[in-house]
Design a protein around this motif. Structure first.
Motif, short mmCIF file in Angstrom:
data_model
loop_
_atom_site.label_atom_id
_atom_site.label_comp_id
_atom_site.label_asym_id
_atom_site.label_seq_id
_atom_site.Cartn_x
_atom_site.Cartn_y
_atom_site.Cartn_z
N ASP B 78 1.38 -6.57 -2.09
CA ASP B 78 0.49 -7.38 -1.27
C ASP B 78 0.19 -6.53 -0.03
O ASP B 78 0.88 -6.60 0.97
CB ASP B 78 1.20 -8.68 -0.89
CG ASP B 78 0.26 -9.61 -0.17
OD1 ASP B 78 -0.95 -9.42 -0.32
OD2 ASP B 78 0.75 -10.48 0.54
N ILE B 79 -0.84 -5.71 -0.14
CA ILE B 79 -1.10 -4.73 0.92
C ILE B 79 -2.02 -5.35 1.97
O ILE B 79 -3.09 -5.89 1.64
CB ILE B 79 -1.74 -3.45 0.33
CG1 ILE B 79 -0.77 -2.82 -0.64
CG2 ILE B 79 -2.08 -2.47 1.44
CD1 ILE B 79 -1.34 -1.68 -1.42
N ASN B 80 -1.61 -5.25 3.21
CA ASN B 80 -2.44 -5.74 4.31
C ASN B 80 -3.38 -4.61 4.75
O ASN B 80 -2.96 -3.65 5.38
CB ASN B 80 -1.53 -6.16 5.47
CG ASN B 80 -2.31 -6.85 6.55
OD1 ASN B 80 -3.55 -6.78 6.57
ND2 ASN B 80 -1.61 -7.52 7.44
N ILE B 81 -4.65 -4.76 4.37
CA ILE B 81 -5.58 -3.65 4.58
C ILE B 81 -5.86 -3.44 6.07
O ILE B 81 -5.96 -2.31 6.54
CB ILE B 81 -6.88 -3.89 3.80
CG1 ILE B 81 -6.56 -3.96 2.31
CG2 ILE B 81 -7.88 -2.78 4.05
CD1 ILE B 81 -7.61 -4.58 1.48
N ALA B 82 -5.96 -4.54 6.83
CA ALA B 82 -6.26 -4.42 8.27
C ALA B 82 -5.19 -3.59 8.98
O ALA B 82 -5.49 -2.72 9.80
CB ALA B 82 -6.36 -5.80 8.89
N LYS B 83 -3.92 -3.82 8.58
CA LYS B 83 -2.83 -3.11 9.23
C LYS B 83 -2.86 -1.62 8.86
O LYS B 83 -2.59 -0.75 9.69
CB LYS B 83 -1.51 -3.72 8.74
CG LYS B 83 -0.37 -3.63 9.74
CD LYS B 83 0.79 -4.45 9.19
CE LYS B 83 2.09 -4.07 9.81
NZ LYS B 83 3.21 -4.73 9.14
N ARG B 85 -5.46 0.09 8.28
CA ARG B 85 -6.59 0.76 8.91
C ARG B 85 -6.36 0.95 10.41
O ARG B 85 -7.12 1.67 11.05
CB ARG B 85 -7.86 -0.08 8.72
CG ARG B 85 -8.19 -0.27 7.27
CD ARG B 85 -9.64 0.05 7.01
NE ARG B 85 -9.78 0.52 5.65
CZ ARG B 85 -10.82 1.21 5.22
NH1 ARG B 85 -11.80 1.49 6.03
NH2 ARG B 85 -10.87 1.61 3.98
N ALA B 86 -5.36 0.28 10.96
CA ALA B 86 -5.21 0.23 12.42
C ALA B 86 -5.04 1.63 13.02
O ALA B 86 -5.59 1.93 14.07
CB ALA B 86 -4.03 -0.64 12.78
N GLY B 87 -4.29 2.50 12.34
CA GLY B 87 -3.98 3.80 12.93
C GLY B 87 -5.02 4.87 12.68
O GLY B 87 -4.74 6.05 12.84
N PHE B 88 -6.23 4.47 12.30
CA PHE B 88 -7.25 5.44 11.89
C PHE B 88 -7.52 6.49 12.97
O PHE B 88 -7.46 7.69 12.72
CB PHE B 88 -8.53 4.70 11.52
CG PHE B 88 -9.60 5.60 11.00
CD1 PHE B 88 -9.49 6.18 9.75
CD2 PHE B 88 -10.72 5.91 11.77
CE1 PHE B 88 -10.47 7.01 9.27
CE2 PHE B 88 -11.70 6.74 11.29
CZ PHE B 88 -11.58 7.29 10.03
N ALA B 89 -7.76 6.01 14.23
CA ALA B 89 -8.11 6.94 15.32
C ALA B 89 -6.93 7.87 15.64
O ALA B 89 -7.11 9.04 15.97
CB ALA B 89 -8.51 6.16 16.56
N LYS B 90 -5.71 7.32 15.48
CA LYS B 90 -4.53 8.10 15.82
C LYS B 90 -4.32 9.27 14.84
O LYS B 90 -3.97 10.39 15.23
CB LYS B 90 -3.31 7.17 15.79
CG LYS B 90 -2.14 7.65 16.64
CD LYS B 90 -1.06 6.59 16.71
CE LYS B 90 0.06 6.88 15.75
NZ LYS B 90 1.02 5.79 15.64
#
Lengths: 350, 194
Positions: B78-83, B85-90
């Motif tokens: 059950d993958i939380n996609i929003a979470k 994607r959060a570190g994209f800029a980092k």
């Protein structure tokens, strides 16, 4: 520009001819698939002392057509929150590998769509792709029963593919070729030269794995009506369901044909070479595609027979049979075969 | 030749676009299926290079077995996609550097000077590269081949040992005992008095 068009035209006729052959073959195969469904109902009816469908057309021979028409005109219902594209793609994914595998199967001496060197590998690759239809259907349906069926199927097919692969390794060792035509050539001689005898444990392992790969009874926990309703295709109706149904039977025909090719000598005749020159009936007794078809029909009948005879295996028993019995048996026999090959034991390996 | 290049571009376009789609789609199951498509088309491209053994083995091993298990796992997660994607800029600078290094390496390796000797003569139709490959593996490269086999075996045993936890709550079937069951041990017939 003109040269470009000419070179395109020059390459078309053989391609077009091949496409036409394939089209005709697939139509014939679909006809066979439709009538295997009728054969199944009649044969199991006979084994269970019932009549089976005998109302539509003479002796019930119109039944498959009536079934097909009925399913075609049914609505295909899309479940809530189903993945629309994958839901529609899944039946095709289970149908296409079953058809694509026929490309390399020789029906008679040097008589196949593509006579390729790595034919046996190609077959193994194609039969291993069939699982995607089931998995994608199970996931895209957005239903717990369908997902459970898909998971069962994935585990079962991956487990039995190993035993199946090892059985094919045995055939490969005995014939020394991956080309299906050469494998049949290598079995020439008599009934005793066919690989069912020197590779008997592998023959049984292949047949059992074949039944498990096609998700047929007694290994049909993927559908398991009593536990998960109908498994991966519970949400399908109309043409989608019909395609899954046809794919199952197309796979039965394919596995039967492969068993006949690899272990019973394909188009080789069981009768002595001299019988082929008997007037009038000689061509029936000699080598030819009719022998291949007869052997395939025998194995199709076995599939139906198994379904009428054996109760469904429990899931852990299926895994036990695959990993703890079939796999060691095939490994041991490959070793034994290696020893036989090394000492060139007649009459098979000399 | 024309047909061949048409087929090549057909598969190449599918391969590149499915590889791009695999890293851009949001749904992990879709990503896994795009990866399957990418493997399948690269198998087809290998077959076009007359490496039919490698091409079919790619389909057999990666598409037929590895990706099935991948899908198996991805479907259960059950993958939380929003979470995710959060570190994209980092992670972007690191990702760009790694990407640039890999691209530079590919350019160096695939440059013309390294590939001049790869101009092989066309082989006759009955040439079997399966046999050729097998002969090389079992003669010239037999030790590397066997060492690789042993390493894989060790990895399998390690993976199995890691997952072999004794679970005291779960009951196990003992088939060798089950088959010795008989009705005298299982059924007790009782006369019910009237």
């Amino acid at each position: 520009m003109l040269e470009w068009a000419q070179s395109l035209l020059a390459s078309v006729p053989p391609l077009l001819l091949l496409t036409a052959y394939m089209f005709i073959f697939i139509l014939v195969l679909f006809g066979c698939v439709a009538y295997v469904t009728l054969a199944e109902r009649r044969v199991i009816g006979f084994m269970q002392v019932r009549v089976g469908p005998n109302r539509v057309g003479p002796r019930g021979f119109g039944q498959p057509i009536a079934d097909a028409l009925k399913l075609m005109f049914k609505e295909m219902i899309l479940p809530n929150d189903a993945d629309r594209f994958l839901f529609r793609l899944a039946p095709l994914l289970s149908m296409i590998p079953a058809l694509a595998a026929w490309a390399v199967i020789p029906f008679a001496e040097r008589w196949s769509f593509a006579d390729i060197n790595a034919g046996l590998l190609y077959l193994l690759a194609m039969t291993s792709l069939g699982v995607y239809g089931v998995i994608v259907a199970g996931w895209a349906s957005n239903s717990k029963y369908a997902l459970l069926g898909a998971l069962r199927s994935a585990a079962q097919i991956v487990a039995y593919e190993i035993a199946m692969g090892f059985a094919l390794v045995g055939v490969l060792m005995a014939s020394g070729s991956l080309n299906l035509g050469d494998i049949i050539e290598a079995q020439k001689g008599s009934v005793l030269h066919w690989y069912w005898l020197p590779l008997f444990p592998l023959f049984l392992a292949y047949l059992i794995s074949g039944v498990a790969e096609t998700n047929r009874a007694p290994f049909d926990v993927v559908e398991g009506e009593s536990e998960i309703v109908a498994g991966f295709h519970v949400e399908y109706s109309g043409m989608g369901f019909a395609l899954f149904f046809l794919a199952e039977y197309a796979n039965i025909i394919l596995i039967s044909a492969l068993t006949a090719l690899l272990f019973l000598g394909g188009w080789l005749s069981p009768f002595p070479e001299s019988w082929a020159s008997i007037p009038y009936i000689g061509f029936v007794l000699g080598h030819g595609p009719h022998m291949f078809i007869a052997k395939t029909c025998f194995f199709i009948f076995c599939f139906l027979w198994f379904r009428a005879t054996f109760p469904r295996y429990r899931y852990d028993q299926i895994m036990r049979l695959g990993w703890k019995i079939l796999l060691p048996v095939t490994l041991i026999w490959i070793f034994v075969e290696g020893v036989l090959l090394y000492f060139e034991v007649p009459p098979w390996f000399d | 030749m024309l047909i061949q290049s048409a087929v090549f571009y057909f598969f190449a376009i599918i391969l590149v676009s499915s590889a791009v789609a695999m890293i851009t789609v949001r749904n992990p199951v879709h990503a896994a299926l795009f990866l399957v498509l990418a493997f399948f088309t690269s198998g087809a491209l290998w077959i076009m290079l007359e490496a039919e053994f490698l091409g079919i083995t790619l389909v057999l091993v990666y598409v037929g077995a590895v990706m099935v298990l991948f899908l198996f796992v991805v479907m259960m997660l059950d993958i939380n996609i929003a979470k995710m994607r959060a570190g994209f800029a980092k992670y972007l600078p690191v990702g760009l550097i790694v990407g640039a290094v890999m691209a530079a390496e590919m350019v160096i390796i695939l440059s013309k000077s390294n590939f001049e000797h790869a101009q092989v003569k066309p082989k006759p139709p009955d040439y079997s590269n399966t046999q050729e490959l097998g002969e090389l593996l079992f003669t010239e490269y037999v030790y590397p081949f066997e060492i690789a086999g042993v390493i894989l075996l060790v990895a399998i045993i390690a993976a199995i040992t890691l997952t072999m936890r004794k679970r005291t709550v779960s009951k196990h079937q003992k088939p060798h005992q089950q088959i010795h069951a008989d009705k005298t041990k299982r059924v007790r017939l009782v006369d019910i008095e009237k």
